[in-house]
Design an enzyme around this catalytic site. Structure first.
Site, mmCIF file in Angstrom:
data_model
loop_
_atom_site.group_PDB
_atom_site.id
_atom_site.type_symbol
_atom_site.label_atom_id
_atom_site.label_comp_id
_atom_site.label_asym_id
_atom_site.label_seq_id
_atom_site.Cartn_x
_atom_site.Cartn_y
_atom_site.Cartn_z
ATOM 1 N N LYS A 21 0.892 -1.377 0.077
ATOM 2 C CA LYS A 21 -0.084 -0.200 0.014
ATOM 3 C C LYS A 21 0.955 1.229 -0.030
ATOM 4 O O LYS A 21 1.923 1.239 0.616
ATOM 5 C CB LYS A 21 -0.904 -0.026 1.167
ATOM 6 C CG LYS A 21 -2.048 1.179 1.417
ATOM 7 C CD LYS A 21 -2.831 0.698 2.549
ATOM 8 C CE LYS A 21 -4.002 1.782 2.559
ATOM 9 N NZ LYS A 21 -4.889 1.680 3.820
ATOM 10 N N SER B 207 -9.606 1.944 2.951
ATOM 11 C CA SER B 207 -8.812 2.847 2.168
ATOM 12 C C SER B 207 -7.678 1.600 1.243
ATOM 13 O O SER B 207 -7.194 2.427 0.333
ATOM 14 C CB SER B 207 -8.133 3.845 2.764
ATOM 15 O OG SER B 207 -7.337 3.175 3.981
ATOM 16 N N SER C 182 -10.006 -0.387 7.184
ATOM 17 C CA SER C 182 -9.301 -0.105 5.891
ATOM 18 C C SER C 182 -8.564 -1.239 5.190
ATOM 19 O O SER C 182 -8.451 -1.501 4.139
ATOM 20 C CB SER C 182 -8.262 1.233 5.866
ATOM 21 O OG SER C 182 -8.859 2.125 6.076
#
Lengths: 106, 487, 478
Positions: free
Chosen positions: C79, C154, C178
């Site tokens: 990420k 997210s 997330s």
């Protein structure tokens, strides 16, 4: 931090939003101020439900962990080279970070 | 200042702790390095970096707390103080707000107990310099930032408003410095910035209970500035009050050049630091082991040392203060006293705070750098006590020993000035003189006290001359008196 | 849609250790990405050359008789809020566009030390604030099951990369759900470990007392493999658990005989939970029962205040964590005559609307006069929640609930009303507030073939029970 027992607040105004934007160093357009005022007001309606709860004898949890006394030995280690550090700087001058003039001291 | 007002002063002292590394990272804690060369992701506050607490800084704070009688908290936590400024890498400072590491201590200053509300740990900021406009911030063209100092451990010591004069404020700082130095937690050099002082000054009518409006004074870079600034501020506020004008609550800067405090540009609004507990750190829970380790090998505090020396050696408080205040002098004196034979400690101290201290001031040397070792001074004092040299002679000998690496005995021998105290030898001298001046002897015996004194002085002078200045005056005098009395 | 099981991390690692080419594996992944990522936009940066070079190095080591580690040759996506030295790390924000960190996150070092091959950085909601990845400054990611829909957020990029078969493993971060919520919307496995189990050194902070890094993968076994590699004490993170957490791979197949499962009533009955989602949770509960667990309902009364408390604590901490983006030392700078104006213009230009909104929310909640009423109260709700969980765990070993109230919604469906978007987190934020581990795994599909996820919670340090339970559910998944 505020005095204990101060739980109720007044409706969030554009003035509040401008004040907070100044504290947070965010330049907002007038449109943004209006939009954020409405949004923050509605979000805070939910927050007020929490504010209204009677939790005087419940201690706050700042942290889910119950660790304590985490220390580091006082021994130097090499850090970053100045070149690496200044390579990312938006503006630098002879080894220093450069910023526009400062109008207000803390 | 009008006698109607009482000054109420509180001091905030920031001292840099003498750890090897910064408070939350392993970068060196060192003064004077090239800009931005003692930095890492943590003290630069780079995205993703996390603080890890330096255990030694905690030990230092607990040590300080221990010696000044602070209540040690069951736990202590860090908090974020949020504000924007270019010298702040994270635009928040990790400090302590509620639950500081030291609460409620006191320091005795000239017999007055000055309360210390709290002491806490926090990280220092970077340094900014202002370019253009004569280096003054408001006329600058731009500013430059160096983060070497960012993250250096500070201990902020906040006194209660118990001080009442500039002089007392200076004495407080002086005493605090002595303690911090003695326990080895800081080198407290105001000129290098490792000790910084801000003052809060207010006035109130004498006898009143409520406090007046508090004004914060910053930018005092020496003890002298501290004293001058506080005195100026007291006068300034007194003038305002006497004119019926209010004192504004504000922060003022001391300007050394013009000798005045100046109000800073008014801020739009007071800072709202939005303190909250630092989530990246866990609490400090001082356990008995930590406290014990912090209290190990604690040296004697200045006040205690002064008291002890005064008692043990029978010296005045003033002399004790001189010994303890001058770095290394008390150690020198103690070593010398330990080497004494017949001489007295009181005598030795007189030499220390007299001739030795005078020489130290003149030469700029520290006691440890003197050619004269402590036992050399003891030797000198012993020589005087034994009557081998007179006090006047000793002064000369000492002067040479302070400048050359020679022992007092050596100097005495070289100069051939060793006092003669041998009874037989001196008795012979007296006999010779008496025999040589029979008329004066007769006149002495027939005369009144006043004439006798004069005659005696004459005989003594002859005796000293006859012994080439080396005759022990005490012995000569006694023998002479005996000789003149008898017969 | 590629079946995520077709590229399995443990199978790849075993194969590579036995001489199968890591370069070939990486090439396969890069081909898959080239074929479809223009459409899905799971990745913000892919460094193909570096990936091939790393893979080649692994092959050389194996040839020399070395064991590169548990993740030998396995392609991993990271990420883009994880710092990788010298690589672009944007956090999905213009304010960090072009920034290359001078250091690497601990978790990335561990993954590299285990022989994995980083493929690239995945898309996310800006600074991890969001539930749909629509808040990325560089465009949204699309759900591989239906590109007109969001992948969740997210960690939407990481979840999509797994679901699309681009990589077998990915790292995400979870502050309010997330990792779990996008895993649920994309039909993959995602786990948030106990707070402190995985080092946050090098994770660009959103909310410090809530953030945790965790694995995303195609199945429970692979997620366990990755979690075992990344977890463990780190002296660079003061909030890191000294003894780490127990290994999960080792106990994966121990079953659920005798395990007591509590179905959280406040969450299954929560506002907006789709019928098919509730049914999936019920079916999962039945499957556990059949495997020997006992199942019953459990109440977490404070759960009803969880969302409000979360949306006070998280923005408050975020407002402080994001103050450092001021144009002085790195990142974007919008010039001005004086530094304060430069700060304000830089931040106005560099941050998107959601980030600004949360910074202001948080600043307000902490500001003078309001601290006690908002932040202070929220911390008290946190205590209530922890107590409620402790009560629940007296009678149960693991808890079961939906992950997301709904399946994947359409792009743009919730962007007009922030509150509507915040409701996506109602089931996930509880684990963050309490610091407990929780994970999501796919359990069937709903209308339109959209994946449904179910969520398993456990007590702190009890990842083994959690993973064992998830494994059984997975085996019975439709």
């Amino acid at each position: 931090m505020s005095a204990p027992g101060s739980k109720r607040r007044a409706e969030i105004t554009a003035g509040d939003v401008e004040h907070v934007a100044r504290l947070a160093r965010l330049a907002l357009t007038p449109d943004e101020v209006d939009r954020f005022t409405a949004q923050l007001a509605s979000i805070f309606e939910n927050a007020d439900a929490v504010a209204a709860l009677d939790l005087d004898d419940v201690p706050p949890t700042a942290h889910p962990l119950s660790l304590s006394n985490v220390f580091r030995a006082d021994e130097p280690r090499p850090g970053l080279s100045r070149d690496e550090v200044l390579a990312a700087a938006p503006a630098a001058e002879e080894g220093w970070f450069r910023v526009p003039r400062i109008l207000e001291e803390p | 200042m009008s006698r109607r007002y009482e000054a109420v002063i509180g001091l905030e002292v920031h001292c840099e702790l003498a750890t090897a590394t910064k408070l939350f990272c392993a970068c060196r804690n060192e003064f004077g390095a090239e800009p931005n060369t003692n930095v890492c992701p943590v003290c630069l506050g780079l995205p993703g970096s996390l603080p890890v607490l330096n255990g030694r800084a905690v030990e230092f704070a607990l040590r300080f707390g221990g010696v000044l009688g602070f209540g040690a908290p069951a736990r202590s936590i860090f908090a974020r103080k949020n504000y924007f400024y270019p010298d702040m890498p994270k635009d928040y400072q990790i400090s302590q707000y509620e639950e500081p590491i030291c609460i409620d201590g006191a320091l005795e200053v000239d017999g007055v107990r000055v309360g210390i509300e709290r002491a806490h740990l926090e990280e220092d900021t970077g340094k900014t310099v202002h370019v253009g406009g004569g280096g003054r911030i408001h006329e600058a063209d731009h500013s430059l930032v160096d983060y070497n100092r960012a993250g250096v451990p500070l201990m902020e010591i906040v006194s209660r408003p118990d001080l009442r004069s500039a002089e007392q404020a200076r004495a407080y700082v002086q005493e605090l410095r002595g303690v911090l130095l003695a326990i080895g937690v800081s080198d407290v050099k105001m000129e290098e910035g490792s000790l910084r002082v801000d003052a809060n000054v207010s006035l109130r009518s004498e006898g009143a209970d409520e406090l007046g409006t508090k004004v914060e004074i910053k930018n005092m870079n020496s003890l002298r500035s501290l004293g001058r600034a506080i005195e100026f501020e007291i006068d300034r506020q007194a003038e305002l009050l006497e004119a019926g004008e209010p004192v504004a609550q504000e922060t003022r800067h001391w300007n050394e050049a013009d000798g005045r405090t100046h109000g800073m540009r008014s801020k739009e609004e007071a800072f709202d630091y939005r303190y909250f507990p630092e989530p990246d750190l866990v609490p400090i829970v001082p356990d008995p082991q930590m406290r014990a380790r912090a209290g190990e090998r604690l040296p004697e505090l200045p006040a205690d040392r002064r008291g002890r020396l005064a008692r043990e050696w029978g010296i005045s408080e003033n002399d004790a203060r001189l010994l303890v205040d001058v770095a290394g002098l008390a150690e020198f004196a103690e070593a010398a006293v330990a080497a004494l034979g017949a001489g007295s400690a009181k005598d030795l101290v007189n030499w220390c705070v007299g001739e030795v201290l005078g020489f130290l001031n003149e030469s700029g040397l520290v006691p440890g750098a003197l050619p004269l070792a402590p036992d050399g001074l003891a030797e000198l004092v012993d020589l005087v006590a034994a009557g081998s040299i007179s006090r006047a002679q000793a002064k000369d000998v000492l002067d040479e020993c302070l400048r050359e690496p020679k022992r007092p005995r050596q100097v005495v021998a070289e100069r051939g000035i060793e006092q003669v105290s041998d009874e037989a030898e001196l008795a012979a001298v007296i006999d010779d003189i008496v025999a040589a001046h029979p008329d004066d002897v007769a006149a002495y015996r027939a005369a009144d006290a006043k004439v006798r004194k004069k005659k005696r002085g004459f005989f003594m002078g002859e005796a000293i001359k006859a012994t080439r200045n080396q005759g022990n005056p005490k012995v000569l005098g006694r023998l002479l008196d005996e000789r003149l009395a008898g017969d | 849609m590629t079946d995520p099981g077709s590229i399995n991390a443990s199978e790849i690692a075993t194969a590579v250790r036995n001489g199968h080419s890591a370069v070939e594996t990486v090439d396969r992944c890069l081909d898959a990405i080239a074929a479809r990522d223009d459409e899905l936009h799971a990745f913000l940066h892919v460094d193909a050359d570096a990936a091939r070079a790393a893979a080649a190095a692994i092959d050389e080591r194996v040839a020399a008789g070395d064991d590169p580690g548990a993740l030998a040759g396995v392609p991993v996506a990271l990420k883009d809020n994880l710092c990788v030295r010298g690589a672009p790390t944007t956090c999905g924000s213009r304010i960090l566009e072009g920034w290359r960190p001078p250091y690497t996150a601990t978790v990335v070092d561990r993954v590299l030390a285990a022989g994995a091959v980083p493929i690239g950085k995945t898309n996310l909601d800006e600074f991890a604030m969001g539930s749909s990845t629509e808040n990325s400054a560089f465009g949204p990611t699309r759900n591989p099951h239906d590109p007109a829909r969001v992948p969740g957020g997210s960690s939407g990029g990481s979840a999509a990369a797994i679901a699309a078969g681009f990589v077998p493993l990915a790292l995400g971060s979870d502050t309010g759900g997330s990792i779990r919520q996008p895993a649920s919307l994309c039909g993959v496995v995602g786990a948030k470990p106990t707070y402190g189990a995985v080092s946050r050194h090098g994770l660009i902070a959103f909310a410090s007392s809530l953030d945790q890094i965790g694995p995303l993968a195609g199945d429970v076994g692979d997620a366990a493999l990755l979690l075992d590699v990344i977890s463990g004490h780190d002296p660079l993170d003061s909030t890191s658990i000294p003894d780490g957490i127990p290994s999960v791979s080792a106990v994966l197949d121990e079953g659920v005989e005798g395990i007591r499962v509590g179905v959280v009533s406040e969450l299954t009955d929560a506002e907006g939970v789709q019928a098919e989602v509730g049914e999936a949770v019920e079916s999962a509960a039945i499957a556990l029962q059949k495997a020997g667990a006992t199942v019953g309902p459990v109440s977490i009364p404070a759960a009803v205040h969880g969302l409000a408390a979360y949306y006070l604590i998280a923005p408050a901490e975020a407002s402080s964590n994001l103050a450092r983006y001021d144009g002085v030392r790195y990142g974007l700078r919008v010039d001005a005559d004086d530094v304060a104006t430069m700060n304000a213009r830089t931040r106005a230009s560099g941050f998107g609307a959601e980030v600004k909104r949360r910074i202001m929310l948080g600043t307000y909640a902490l500001s003078a006069g309001y601290y006690d009423a908002y932040y202070g109260q929220a911390q008290r709700v946190r205590t209530l929640l922890i107590r409620d969980f402790e009560s629940a765990y007296e009678s149960f070993d693991v808890l079961l609930a939906p992950t997301s109230p709904t399946t994947a919604f359409e792009l743009g469906a919730k962007t007009a009303d922030p509150l509507a978007m915040y409701l996506s987190d109602v089931c996930t934020i509880l684990a963050n507030l309490a610091g407990h581990p929780a994970m999501s795994l796919p359990f069937g599909t709903g209308e339109g073939g959209l994946p449904i996820g179910v969520q398993v919670f456990a007590q702190p340090l009890r990842e083994p029970e959690m993973f064992r339970t998830a494994r059984v559910i997975e085996e019975s998944a439709p």
